[in-house]
Design an enzyme around this catalytic site. Structure first.
Site, PDB file in Angstrom:
ATOM      1  N   ASP A  51       0.881  -1.168   0.000  1.00 33.11           N
ATOM      2  CA  ASP A  51       0.000   0.000   0.000  1.00 33.11           C
ATOM      3  C   ASP A  51       0.919   1.219   0.000  1.00 33.11           C
ATOM      4  O   ASP A  51       1.656   1.439   0.973  1.00 33.11           O
ATOM      5  CB  ASP A  51      -0.886  -0.012   1.240  1.00 33.11           C
ATOM      6  CG  ASP A  51      -1.863   1.152   1.297  1.00 33.11           C
ATOM      7  OD1 ASP A  51      -1.651   2.157   0.582  1.00 33.11           O
ATOM      8  OD2 ASP A  51      -2.837   1.066   2.075  1.00 33.11           O
ATOM      9  N   VAL A  52       0.886   2.013  -1.065  1.00 32.37           N
ATOM     10  CA  VAL A  52       1.850   3.110  -1.197  1.00 32.37           C
ATOM     11  C   VAL A  52       1.640   4.200  -0.160  1.00 32.37           C
ATOM     12  O   VAL A  52       2.482   5.090  -0.025  1.00 32.37           O
ATOM     13  CB  VAL A  52       1.823   3.714  -2.620  1.00 32.37           C
ATOM     14  CG1 VAL A  52       2.223   2.672  -3.652  1.00 32.37           C
ATOM     15  CG2 VAL A  52       0.453   4.326  -2.952  1.00 32.37           C
ATOM     16  N   TYR A 143      -7.074  15.914  -9.022  1.00 37.98           N
ATOM     17  CA  TYR A 143      -6.295  14.981  -9.845  1.00 37.98           C
ATOM     18  C   TYR A 143      -5.198  15.725 -10.594  1.00 37.98           C
ATOM     19  O   TYR A 143      -4.039  15.288 -10.635  1.00 37.98           O
ATOM     20  CB  TYR A 143      -7.224  14.269 -10.820  1.00 37.98           C
ATOM     21  CG  TYR A 143      -6.589  13.111 -11.548  1.00 37.98           C
ATOM     22  CD1 TYR A 143      -6.384  11.898 -10.911  1.00 37.98           C
ATOM     23  CD2 TYR A 143      -6.215  13.214 -12.887  1.00 37.98           C
ATOM     24  CE1 TYR A 143      -5.823  10.818 -11.567  1.00 37.98           C
ATOM     25  CE2 TYR A 143      -5.647  12.145 -13.554  1.00 37.98           C
ATOM     26  CZ  TYR A 143      -5.452  10.947 -12.896  1.00 37.98           C
ATOM     27  OH  TYR A 143      -4.881   9.881 -13.563  1.00 37.98           O
ATOM     28  N   THR A 178      -8.834   0.901 -18.981  1.00 41.55           N
ATOM     29  CA  THR A 178      -8.286   0.272 -17.784  1.00 41.55           C
ATOM     30  C   THR A 178      -9.396   0.210 -16.748  1.00 41.55           C
ATOM     31  O   THR A 178     -10.534   0.602 -17.019  1.00 41.55           O
ATOM     32  CB  THR A 178      -7.075   1.071 -17.265  1.00 41.55           C
ATOM     33  OG1 THR A 178      -6.513   0.404 -16.131  1.00 41.55           O
ATOM     34  CG2 THR A 178      -7.465   2.479 -16.873  1.00 41.55           C
TER      35      THR A 178
END
Length: 261
Positions: A51-52, A143, A178
């Site tokens: 988990d980053v 974002y 994706t």
């Protein structure tokens, strides 16, 4: 042959990169959120829970790499989530989530593995940003800001780490097919509908983008653009700014009209 760690490597672009790198003979370690190895991880790749957002997970990944290979040639910071929303609609918690994963996740990866790369005196970091890191359309401020941060970080590190033999590239794809849209969880439902449509209806697949990323790495392009739309949008911003402003201004007007209904 390279020793490669890919975050977010169990799906999407990360999985496509893992598959392509295995096919060319690289040793690949996939990091992703599942506790147990997902079925999607290709045969031949190793797996580590990563988990980053967790420095503990990053430290465990570093220990795994040291024990498994004794070093690393390529770190691919790919893990990320989709988000978006108008500034007065998107919750601050969504800002915190996307910054923590999409930007600080990359920072944690670089901080964790740069000392190992410096020990060897060579290596490469590839950070996956987005075209949104270069061109900034309306109603995507969180974002855009996170991905622009990844671009800025990558350019900074490209200069900073070059004296140590470490190359840095940043990938800025436009929309491609994706599962990224499944990570959407914000309050702005109108923007989420638009994002889902753009992702699921895109022409390029993750495999297409992965192939172009590998070519960009081979040519050591500082910024790796992967599609005609990206070249056109970024080129317009740089060399025909009035057209760029007009296009995004019209997009903002359309959003405002929808919101007024």
């Amino acid at each position: 042959m390279s020793r490669v760690l890919i975050t977010g490597g169990a799906s999407g672009l990360g999985l496509a990169l893992a598959t392509a790198m295995l096919a060319r003979g690289d040793e690949v370690l996939v990091g992703d959120l599942a506790e147990e190895r997902p079925d999607s991880v290709p045969e031949g790749a190793a797996y580590v829970r990563l988990d980053v957002r967790s420095q503990q997970d990053w430290d465990a990944a570093l220990a795994d790499v040291r024990e498994r290979w004794g070093g690393l040639d390529l770190l691919v910071n790919n893990a990320g989530v989709a988000t978006g929303g108008r500034i007065d609609v998107e919750a601050f918690a969504d800002w915190e989530r996307v910054i923590d994963i999409n930007l600080l996740g990359v920072v944690r990866g670089c901080q964790t593995f740069v000392p190992l790369l410096k020990e060897r005196g060579s290596g490469r970091i590839v950070n996956v940003a987005s075209l949104a890191g270069l061109v900034h359309g309306p109603a995507m401020s969180s974002y855009n800001a996170a991905k622009a941060g990844v671009v800025a970080l990558s350019e900074t590190l490209r200069f900073e780490l070059a004296p140590f033999g470490i190359a840095v590239n940043v990938v800025c794809p436009s929309f491609f097919r994706t599962n990224l849209h499944t990570s959407l969880q914000g309050k702005d439902e109108e923007m989420e509908k638009t994002a889902v449509r753009l992702i699921t209806k895109a022409g390029a697949s993750a495999d297409d983008i992965a192939a172009k990323v590998l070519r960009g790495i081979e040519k050591d392009r500082p910024v790796i653009l992967t599609d005609r739309q990206g070249y056109a949008a970024y080129g317009t911003k740089r060399f025909a700014r009035p057209l760029y402003d007009r296009a995004f201004g019209k997009g903002a007007q359309r959003l405002a009209r929808k919101a007024a209904k």
